[in-house]
Every structure is written in C-alpha cells, then in structure tokens.
Design an enzyme around this catalytic site. Sequence first.
Site, short mmCIF file in Angstrom:
data_model
loop_
_atom_site.label_atom_id
_atom_site.label_comp_id
_atom_site.label_asym_id
_atom_site.label_seq_id
_atom_site.Cartn_x
_atom_site.Cartn_y
_atom_site.Cartn_z
N ASP A 216 10.76 -46.03 -122.28
CA ASP A 216 12.05 -45.51 -121.82
C ASP A 216 11.80 -44.14 -121.20
O ASP A 216 10.69 -43.88 -120.71
CB ASP A 216 13.05 -45.45 -122.98
N HIS A 239 10.56 -44.47 -117.97
CA HIS A 239 11.71 -44.40 -117.06
C HIS A 239 11.84 -43.05 -116.39
O HIS A 239 12.85 -42.76 -115.77
CB HIS A 239 13.00 -44.73 -117.81
#
Length: 397
Positions: A216, A239
């Site tokens: 993430d 991310h």
Amino acid sequence: MKATCFWMLTAILVVGNQAADFNVKKYGAKADGKSDDSKAIENAWKDACKSTNGMSNVVIPKGSYMVGPIKFQGPCISHQITIQADQVKFVAPSDPSKFKSQNAWVVFQNINGLNLIGASFDGQGEIAWSINDCAKTGKCNSLPINLSFNKITNSVIRGITSLDSKLFHMNVLNCKNVTFQHTTIRAPDESLNTDGIHIGRSNGVNITDADIKTGDDCVSLGDGSQQVNIEKVTCGPGHGIAIGSLGKYNKEEPVIGIRVKNCTISNTMNGVRIKTWPASPSAGIARDLHFDNILMNNVSTPILIDQKYCPYNQCKAEIPSRVKISNVSFKNIRGTSANRVAVKLACSEGNPCQSVELSNINLAYTGNNGTATSECANVKPKLIGHLFPPACQLSST
C-alpha cells in the site's frame, strides 16, 4: 586531602550520570524463537521506566524473541529511556485470532525521550492477508498493525525493520518531535493495506533514509499531520507517498506543512499524491504541501491530486469534496510514467485548488500509445520552467 575529596566527588557525579541497564535475560527472556518472552521484556521495561537514575537502557541481547501482543507503556520517571536491540528479531503470532480486540502487535505509548535502536519486527502476516476483507466491507481495522507509536515525544527511532505486517507496518499517532532514521519495511506487493508509515494528528515528525517495499502507501499522512519532513525515501513496490485520504470523517484536523524531497519511487501504483473523499461530512484544510526532487521509475500516475478518491465505491462520488487544498508545489520531478496521464490534478468542483505550482517536470511515458499527457480540473496551476508533459493540456477549469 583536597585532591582526594575532589576525585571522590567527580566519581560520584560520573556514576550518577550513567544510564542504568535492565537486561531482559535477567527477567527470564529465553530468545529461543519459541517461548513467549513478552512478560520478561515488559517487566524489564517497567523497571527501566520507573528508574530514578535519569537515563535507563533496556538491553535486549541478540536473538529471536517470540512476543505479543506487547506494550511499552509510559509515562516514565526516567528522562531518557533507550531500547538497545541490535541483531534482535521479534516474531509475532501468525494467527490473527491471537490478538482478539487489540489493533496493534507492539505498542509504544505515552513516552517522552524514547530511543529505539535496531530490532526487526516480523509480523508473520501471510494468514492475515488471505482473510483481509476490506474490499468487501470497507472496514480495515480488524487486523493488528506491527508497530503503534502513540503519544511519543522528543524521540528517535533508528535502524529498525518491519516485516510482513498483518495490516499497517507503523502507525504514528498524537506524536511530537519524533525522528525515524534508517527504517526498512518489507512486505510483498500483494499484501493488502500494509501501509509503511502512517502519520496522523502529529507535529514535527521526520522520516529520513527509509527503504520501503510494501502493498500500500509507502508513507501516508492522515488528518492532523503538521510540519512533517520526508526525505531520502526509496519506495516501491507499493502505492507511493500520499497525503490522505482526507475528508471521510467529521471534524478532521488540518494537514499543514508537509515536505517530501529527494526520494525515489519505483514500480508503484502512484507517485506523490493528495487524495480526499467526495461528500465530506465537514470542511477540511490541506495546505503548504511540497514535493521536490523526486525520481519516478515506471510509476503509474507520478503526480496526482484526486479529490474524488472513492475506493470500493463506498461514497457519493457526485458530491464535491469539502477539503480545501492550497499552496501546493511539485518541483523537479522526473523519470517515467507507466500511464499516459503522467500528471493529473483533479480538484474539487466545490472547492477548487488554490496556488498550485508545477515546476521543472520531465516525465516520459513508457508505453506504446503515444506520449505522456496531463489532465487538470478545477485548478489553474502556476507553470515554471521546463514542463513535460505540457501542463493541463486537457484542462476543464
């Protein structure tokens, strides 16, 4: 005689300034990777914390320690307390049910003057990833994070490693003047919601020299994050580095004074981004946000403002975000984009972005469908220096 008295007084003063050591082995820690060493370590901590010596060291000899959940609780009488844990590996129970209602594995809480040195924290998250149901429920708080830093002040966290967390690796909440140096974070790309370092409602947090590979955001900043400096972070997979998401909850605190510089981001879903939810229940503020000297390697959407952030379709996307974004700069950002749209500034129709600057941007598209482009909505950025792709060529302002 006078010389002897002076020597004795000097010796007393020197001894008085030495830190008291609390070795966990003396409290019964086995370090065999099988026995639960939680109580032994907690007891060593409690004695170090209540020491009147002024400075205390919790000494953890090298080895593998099965622990958890475990809490290092303050406030402490000792003005400065060090956990010395070089060549130490802490191992969490792999079964998420062992944590019951606890939302963190290792907790540091209400401590002033903490020095955490060394140590690897292995969350053994593989089972947890397989049962993570965020996509279906939108609820991601049922699994424990690796490390929780709550109400920590005037502290340094140096040389630690977080491995395979079940959820977030590190949560930094209600902290002030805390520095993270030489941090390593590892989890596979497919590990859900394993944000590297998440910061919220904290002031004066510094992150420098971090190497983060996870599933993430490498670093994420929630509401109330103020005067945060992020420098020399290598990010990817993951991310990217994100401010937000913001605007989901009522009466969120402002995000002010964020600086991200001298970072390298590779093979991530995003590069540097600001994300806010539509249909915000109350107004919010995000200002003085600056990104400078960032290298992007094959990053999908290297530069992104997304004020319609709506994962899992759990919002009313047609209602504009009420988070006001202002005084933002993206400077000296270069490298390659995995998407044609390398720069996307999608601001709120109800609260257009103000004072956004793009300066010296050079992002090439790595695909075969043309060249890199940019998109803008509800913003008129200030354009400085060389800009590729040309800024806001599809503007709908």
